[in-house]
Design a protein around this motif. Structure first.
Motif, short mmCIF file in Angstrom:
data_model
loop_
_atom_site.label_atom_id
_atom_site.label_comp_id
_atom_site.label_asym_id
_atom_site.label_seq_id
_atom_site.Cartn_x
_atom_site.Cartn_y
_atom_site.Cartn_z
N SER A 40 0.62 -1.49 -0.02
CA SER A 40 0.09 0.14 0.36
C SER A 40 0.40 1.23 -0.15
CB SER A 40 -0.90 -0.04 1.40
OG SER A 40 0.19 0.31 2.89
N ILE A 41 2.48 1.24 0.20
CA ILE A 41 2.56 2.42 -0.05
C ILE A 41 3.48 2.85 -1.59
CG2 ILE A 41 5.67 3.11 1.03
CD1 ILE A 41 5.42 1.19 3.34
N LYS A 42 3.04 3.95 -1.31
CA LYS A 42 3.86 4.70 -2.60
C LYS A 42 4.94 4.25 -3.44
CE LYS A 42 3.10 8.90 -4.96
NZ LYS A 42 2.66 10.18 -5.79
N ALA A 46 7.86 -4.95 -6.03
CA ALA A 46 9.11 -6.12 -5.66
C ALA A 46 10.66 -5.94 -5.71
CB ALA A 46 8.82 -7.05 -5.84
N THR A 47 11.23 -6.36 -4.95
CA THR A 47 12.72 -5.35 -5.82
C THR A 47 13.08 -6.98 -6.43
OG1 THR A 47 13.63 -6.52 -3.76
CG2 THR A 47 13.60 -4.56 -3.92
N PRO A 48 14.28 -6.84 -7.62
CA PRO A 48 15.04 -7.53 -8.29
C PRO A 48 15.38 -9.33 -7.26
CG PRO A 48 15.67 -5.80 -8.78
CD PRO A 48 15.23 -5.93 -7.63
N LEU A 49 15.44 -10.30 -8.22
CA LEU A 49 15.87 -11.54 -7.42
C LEU A 49 16.96 -11.69 -8.59
CD1 LEU A 49 15.86 -13.92 -5.84
CD2 LEU A 49 14.40 -14.62 -7.62
N VAL A 50 17.75 -11.27 -8.93
CA VAL A 50 18.86 -12.10 -9.70
C VAL A 50 19.33 -12.75 -10.12
CG1 VAL A 50 21.16 -10.82 -11.29
CG2 VAL A 50 19.55 -9.19 -9.39
N PHE A 73 12.62 0.91 -1.93
CA PHE A 73 12.04 2.54 -1.61
C PHE A 73 12.85 3.08 -1.93
CE2 PHE A 73 8.85 0.17 1.31
CZ PHE A 73 7.47 0.31 -0.21
N GLY A 74 13.97 2.95 -3.38
CA GLY A 74 14.43 4.26 -3.76
C GLY A 74 15.81 4.43 -2.66
N LEU A 75 15.90 4.15 -1.70
CA LEU A 75 16.89 4.60 -0.47
C LEU A 75 17.75 3.50 -0.35
CD1 LEU A 75 13.91 4.17 2.40
CD2 LEU A 75 15.11 6.07 1.55
N ASN A 76 18.26 2.96 -1.71
CA ASN A 76 19.37 1.42 -1.56
C ASN A 76 19.54 0.98 -0.27
OD1 ASN A 76 21.39 1.24 -2.37
ND2 ASN A 76 22.63 2.76 -1.92
N ALA A 77 18.76 0.95 0.80
CA ALA A 77 18.93 -0.67 1.53
C ALA A 77 17.53 -0.86 1.08
CB ALA A 77 19.28 -0.29 2.74
N PHE A 78 17.30 -1.93 2.94
CA PHE A 78 15.43 -3.14 2.58
C PHE A 78 15.21 -2.43 4.69
CE2 PHE A 78 18.86 -4.56 5.89
CZ PHE A 78 18.59 -5.28 6.87
N LYS A 79 16.28 -1.52 4.74
CA LYS A 79 15.64 -1.68 6.24
C LYS A 79 14.62 -0.77 6.75
CE LYS A 79 19.28 -3.01 9.40
NZ LYS A 79 18.54 -3.78 10.65
N SER A 80 13.90 -0.03 5.25
CA SER A 80 12.11 0.10 5.67
C SER A 80 11.68 -0.14 6.15
CB SER A 80 12.43 1.47 4.58
OG SER A 80 12.87 0.17 3.08
N LEU A 81 12.03 -1.49 4.88
CA LEU A 81 10.36 -2.59 5.30
C LEU A 81 9.93 -2.60 7.24
CD1 LEU A 81 12.11 -5.71 2.41
CD2 LEU A 81 9.87 -3.93 3.00
N GLY A 82 11.26 -2.87 7.64
CA GLY A 82 10.95 -3.47 8.62
C GLY A 82 10.49 -1.91 9.88
N GLY A 83 11.08 -1.14 9.57
CA GLY A 83 11.03 0.51 10.13
C GLY A 83 9.62 0.98 10.24
N GLY A 132 15.77 4.33 6.93
CA GLY A 132 14.39 3.51 6.91
C GLY A 132 13.38 4.44 7.87
N ILE A 133 13.92 4.69 9.32
CA ILE A 133 12.82 5.34 10.47
C ILE A 133 12.85 6.79 10.15
CG2 ILE A 133 12.67 6.19 12.32
CD1 ILE A 133 12.20 3.33 12.59
N ALA A 134 13.73 7.70 9.76
CA ALA A 134 13.82 9.46 9.74
C ALA A 134 12.42 9.45 7.68
CB ALA A 134 14.84 9.63 9.01
N TRP A 135 12.41 8.52 6.72
CA TRP A 135 11.82 8.19 5.80
C TRP A 135 10.17 8.08 6.44
CZ3 TRP A 135 9.49 4.45 3.28
CH2 TRP A 135 8.63 4.90 1.90
N ALA A 136 10.51 6.92 7.09
CA ALA A 136 8.63 6.53 7.25
C ALA A 136 8.48 7.25 8.28
CB ALA A 136 8.56 5.41 8.44
N ALA A 137 8.68 7.99 9.20
CA ALA A 137 8.60 9.48 10.02
C ALA A 137 7.72 10.37 9.22
CB ALA A 137 9.64 9.90 11.31
N THR A 138 9.06 11.08 8.30
CA THR A 138 8.61 12.11 7.98
C THR A 138 7.64 12.06 6.18
OG1 THR A 138 11.20 12.84 7.09
CG2 THR A 138 9.79 13.74 5.49
#
Length: 407
Positions: A40-42, A46-50, A73-83, A132-138
């Motif tokens: 539901s997040i704009k 799914a990220t690529p499986l290479v 999410f354009g954040l260069n890492a997976f952590k936003s999923l948990g945050g 990731g936390i900063a992005w979600a909070a903002t």
């Protein structure tokens, strides 16, 4: 059973795997709720499986797959999923709603934003989790404060500030920065969103680990499209173990009694999961000191108490690796063979590939390779959890040969 190879500096504990007792916090109902929320997040996709066929041939396995989270999410890492999932669960409790009944846009309505606008989230991070936390909070109109350990790369600090947080580099190691964030939260009425579980603080780390289910479940869907129902092996890098425990916990529930052989990989200066497994008493054990490693995202000395038991019971091996193993992985993924796709992987995302490259070709490591059942029939899955989040260090590794091989 411990395996120590003096030639390559690799240490491993190989253990028996539990066949009973499944971590219910990663069941199918949770999986559906997590994936639906993230969808539901704009901007979600799914990220690529290479699939790396040429590398598979070179190393002598059937197939190698890399789930590339550098696209998340354009954040260069997976952590936003948990945050994002943990913050959403937290807000649902505050607002008295069920996360199954809302989506990400619900929190962005004017009515709800007015109710949550004064909330301040606080966390400690090596970089990716804090961003990731900063992005979600903002995104939700809330504020966030992030503390980083000493030596944090300036680019990682800048990325957190760009995502909307206040960021402070401390003179502390990661675990002490977590304690500082906890203290600041208590003093100021801020809410701690941390992936490290400790006594009295387990619910939110649970939610963060649940958030990582999305990438694990996406990977299975993508493998099925390639004719693979289940990988034979999964290599999971660990800091505190939140991601590794979340992915492994989900696969244990999904494939009851037949989950993939799972290898937990850590930097030698911060190998708290390895140390805990080596102790053999079933308890988590800490590593202290500066935790100095190029794998900044894994520079954690205290296991997550929530996921430690999952790793203890269901992983096959726990491996401590020198930094050159990670650097080799960066170079291997960034310099693809033949038609294989190039993958830009940061130091924390590449260590598993670096380890496999040694296990499959070095006779001195054959005993460990055999313990893990790695052979020409193996289908191996990796999670590249970050891209070049420290571009300067990435360039030094790839262009200048930083942390060269020792053989």
């Amino acid at each position: 059973m411990e395996r120590v190879n003096e030639t390559y500096g690799i240490k491993a504990v190989v253990s028996d795997i539990a066949t009973e007792g499944f971590p219910k916090i990663f069941n199918e109902e949770v999986v559906e709720g997590v994936r639906n929320f993230h969808a539901s997040i704009k901007g979600y996709q799914a990220t690529p499986l290479v699939r790396l066929d040429e590398l598979s041939k070179e190393l002598g396995v059937s197939r190698i797959y890399v789930k590339d989270e550098s696209y998340r999410f354009g954040l260069n890492a997976f952590k936003s999923l948990g945050g994002t999932f943990a913050i959403a669960k937290f807000l649902c409790e505050k607002l008295g709603v069920d996360i199954h009944d809302v989506d990400f846009e619900y929190f962005k309505s004017q009515e709800i934003k007015e109710k949550i606008k004064d909330i301040v989230f606080v966390t400690a991070t090596d970089g990716n989790h804090g961003r990731g936390i900063a992005w979600a909070a903002t995104q939700l109109g809330c504020k966030s404060v992030v503390y980083l350990p000493k030596g944090s790369a300036q680019r990682r600090v800048d990325a957190i500030i760009e995502a909307g947080a206040e960021a402070y580099v401390t003179e502390l190691n990661y675990d002490d920065a977590v304690r500082l964030a906890t203290q600041k939260g208590e003093e100021n009425g801020w809410y701690l969103i941390q992936d490290t579980g400790f006594e009295g603080y387990e619910k939110i780390p649970n939610w963060i680990s649940q958030g990582y289910i999305t990438m694990a479940d996406e990977a299975l869907d993508q493998l099925k499209l390639d004719g693979i129902q289940i990988p034979t092996h999964v290599f999971l890098q660990a800091g505190v173990g939140a991601m590794a425990g979340g992915v492994l916990g989900y696969y244990v529930n999904k494939f009851k009694g037949n989950h993939p052989t799972t290898v937990i990989v850590e930097p030698e200066q911060a190998a708290c999961i390895y140390k805990s497994a080596l102790a053999g008493d079933g308890k988590p054990h800490n590593v202290t000191g500066d935790l100095n490693t190029i794998m900044a995202g894994l520079a954690c000395g205290e296991p997550n108490t929530v996921t430690w038991e999952i790793l203890r019971d269901f992983a096959k091996a726990y491996v401590s690796c020198p930094d050159y193993v990670s650097a080799n992985g960066v170079r291997i993924l960034g310099n693809s063979i033949g038609q294989d796709k190039k993958i830009i992987s940061g130091e924390s995302g590449s260590v598993g590939v670096g380890l496999l490259s040694l296990l499959m070709v070095k006779p001195e490591l054959e005993e460990l390779k055999n313990d893990l059942g790695l052979n020409e029939n193996s289908v191996v899955l990796f999670f590249n959890t970050e891209g070049d989040t420290d571009p300067e260090n990435y360039k030094k590794i790839v262009h200048e040969g930083k942390n060269p091989s020792i053989f």
